[in-house]
Design a protein around this motif. Structure first.
Motif, mmCIF file in Angstrom:
data_model
loop_
_atom_site.group_PDB
_atom_site.id
_atom_site.type_symbol
_atom_site.label_atom_id
_atom_site.label_comp_id
_atom_site.label_asym_id
_atom_site.label_seq_id
_atom_site.Cartn_x
_atom_site.Cartn_y
_atom_site.Cartn_z
ATOM 1 N N GLN A 128 0.841 -1.190 0.000
ATOM 2 C CA GLN A 128 0.000 0.000 0.000
ATOM 3 C C GLN A 128 0.873 1.237 0.000
ATOM 4 O O GLN A 128 1.642 1.455 0.953
ATOM 5 C CB GLN A 128 -0.945 0.009 1.204
ATOM 6 C CG GLN A 128 -1.978 1.110 1.164
ATOM 7 C CD GLN A 128 -3.095 0.887 2.167
ATOM 8 O OE1 GLN A 128 -2.967 0.103 3.109
ATOM 9 N NE2 GLN A 128 -4.206 1.572 1.972
ATOM 10 N N LYS A 154 -3.044 5.466 -1.766
ATOM 11 C CA LYS A 154 -3.537 4.446 -2.694
ATOM 12 C C LYS A 154 -4.126 3.261 -1.939
ATOM 13 O O LYS A 154 -3.867 3.073 -0.757
ATOM 14 C CB LYS A 154 -2.408 3.978 -3.614
ATOM 15 C CG LYS A 154 -1.886 5.059 -4.549
ATOM 16 C CD LYS A 154 -0.903 4.486 -5.545
ATOM 17 C CE LYS A 154 -0.433 5.551 -6.535
ATOM 18 N NZ LYS A 154 0.525 4.988 -7.538
ATOM 19 N N GLU A 155 -4.898 2.463 -2.662
ATOM 20 C CA GLU A 155 -5.473 1.273 -2.060
ATOM 21 C C GLU A 155 -4.419 0.164 -1.967
ATOM 22 O O GLU A 155 -3.445 0.137 -2.723
ATOM 23 C CB GLU A 155 -6.669 0.787 -2.886
ATOM 24 C CG GLU A 155 -7.838 1.753 -2.887
ATOM 25 C CD GLU A 155 -9.068 1.170 -3.564
ATOM 26 O OE1 GLU A 155 -10.133 1.790 -3.469
ATOM 27 O OE2 GLU A 155 -8.954 0.098 -4.184
ATOM 28 N N ARG A 156 -4.652 -0.737 -1.048
ATOM 29 C CA ARG A 156 -3.765 -1.890 -0.909
ATOM 30 C C ARG A 156 -3.905 -2.770 -2.153
ATOM 31 O O ARG A 156 -5.012 -3.031 -2.611
ATOM 32 C CB ARG A 156 -4.130 -2.668 0.345
ATOM 33 C CG ARG A 156 -3.096 -3.694 0.753
ATOM 34 C CD ARG A 156 -3.377 -4.238 2.151
ATOM 35 N NE ARG A 156 -3.330 -3.175 3.153
ATOM 36 C CZ ARG A 156 -3.385 -3.401 4.462
ATOM 37 N NH1 ARG A 156 -3.461 -4.642 4.919
ATOM 38 N NH2 ARG A 156 -3.349 -2.405 5.310
ATOM 39 N N GLU A 157 -2.775 -3.229 -2.675
ATOM 40 C CA GLU A 157 -2.815 -4.019 -3.894
ATOM 41 C C GLU A 157 -2.016 -5.309 -3.745
ATOM 42 O O GLU A 157 -1.049 -5.381 -2.992
ATOM 43 C CB GLU A 157 -2.256 -3.213 -5.079
ATOM 44 C CG GLU A 157 -0.800 -2.862 -4.973
ATOM 45 C CD GLU A 157 -0.253 -2.162 -6.219
ATOM 46 O OE1 GLU A 157 -1.026 -1.871 -7.150
ATOM 47 O OE2 GLU A 157 0.962 -1.911 -6.258
ATOM 48 N N THR A 177 -7.493 -11.655 -3.963
ATOM 49 C CA THR A 177 -8.516 -10.823 -3.328
ATOM 50 C C THR A 177 -8.208 -10.602 -1.859
ATOM 51 O O THR A 177 -8.064 -11.563 -1.102
ATOM 52 C CB THR A 177 -9.898 -11.473 -3.463
ATOM 53 O OG1 THR A 177 -10.156 -11.753 -4.845
ATOM 54 C CG2 THR A 177 -10.980 -10.556 -2.923
ATOM 55 N N ILE A 178 -8.136 -9.346 -1.459
ATOM 56 C CA ILE A 178 -7.785 -9.002 -0.088
ATOM 57 C C ILE A 178 -8.705 -9.678 0.919
ATOM 58 O O ILE A 178 -8.243 -10.190 1.951
ATOM 59 C CB ILE A 178 -7.826 -7.479 0.105
ATOM 60 C CG1 ILE A 178 -6.665 -6.822 -0.647
ATOM 61 C CG2 ILE A 178 -7.795 -7.096 1.583
ATOM 62 C CD1 ILE A 178 -6.682 -5.312 -0.596
ATOM 63 N N GLN A 179 -9.987 -9.710 0.619
ATOM 64 C CA GLN A 179 -10.978 -10.208 1.590
ATOM 65 C C GLN A 179 -10.821 -11.696 1.898
ATOM 66 O O GLN A 179 -11.344 -12.177 2.897
ATOM 67 C CB GLN A 179 -12.398 -9.939 1.071
ATOM 68 C CG GLN A 179 -12.789 -8.470 1.062
ATOM 69 C CD GLN A 179 -12.225 -7.704 -0.117
ATOM 70 O OE1 GLN A 179 -11.580 -8.275 -1.002
ATOM 71 N NE2 GLN A 179 -12.463 -6.414 -0.127
#
Length: 124
Positions: free
Chosen positions: A39, A43-46, A107-109
């Motif tokens: 991250q 910005k968003e975590r990638e 996918t982070i989730q």
């Protein structure tokens, strides 16, 4: 329960290398898919890279393919991220994450366990 601790971050010049480590507690870690995310400020975590529980499968983001290598040593409960040919755009906080899902996912989730992160700064 799995706890993850990252280390190995720091300041490096463009073109240099770093190796990040993710040390895990809990013997079940060796059965988990493990990934690195990053991250950057604002910005968003990638997703960066992931490795299957037995190390036989790996997957990389296009932005790091050919420069970064993910590996694991289940005897040491540790996952590594070797980063070569670093670029200023690689600057970010890097997080280790683990998932009980057997299939590699970006996918982070789907990742239940996270470390606190380690800062990587690449100067131009």
């Amino acid at each position: 329960q799995v706890q993850l601790v990252e280390s190995g971050g720091g300041l490096v010049q463009a073109g240099g290398s770093l190796r990040l480590s993710c040390a895990a507690s809990g013997r079940t870690f060796r059965t988990y898919t493990t990934a690195w995310f990053r991250q950057a400020p604002g910005k968003e975590r990638e997703f960066v890279a992931a490795i299957s529980w037995n190390g036989e499968g790996t997957y990389y983001a296009d932005s790091v393919e050919g420069r970064f290598t993910i590996s694991r040593d289940n005897a040491k409960n540790t996952v590594y991220l070797q980063m070569n040919s670093l670029k200023p755009e690689d600057t970010a906080v890097y997080f280790c994450a683990a998932s009980r899902i057997v299939v590699i996912t970006t996918t982070i989730q789907t990742y239940e366990y996270w470390g606190q992160g380690t800062q990587v700064t690449v100067s131009s």
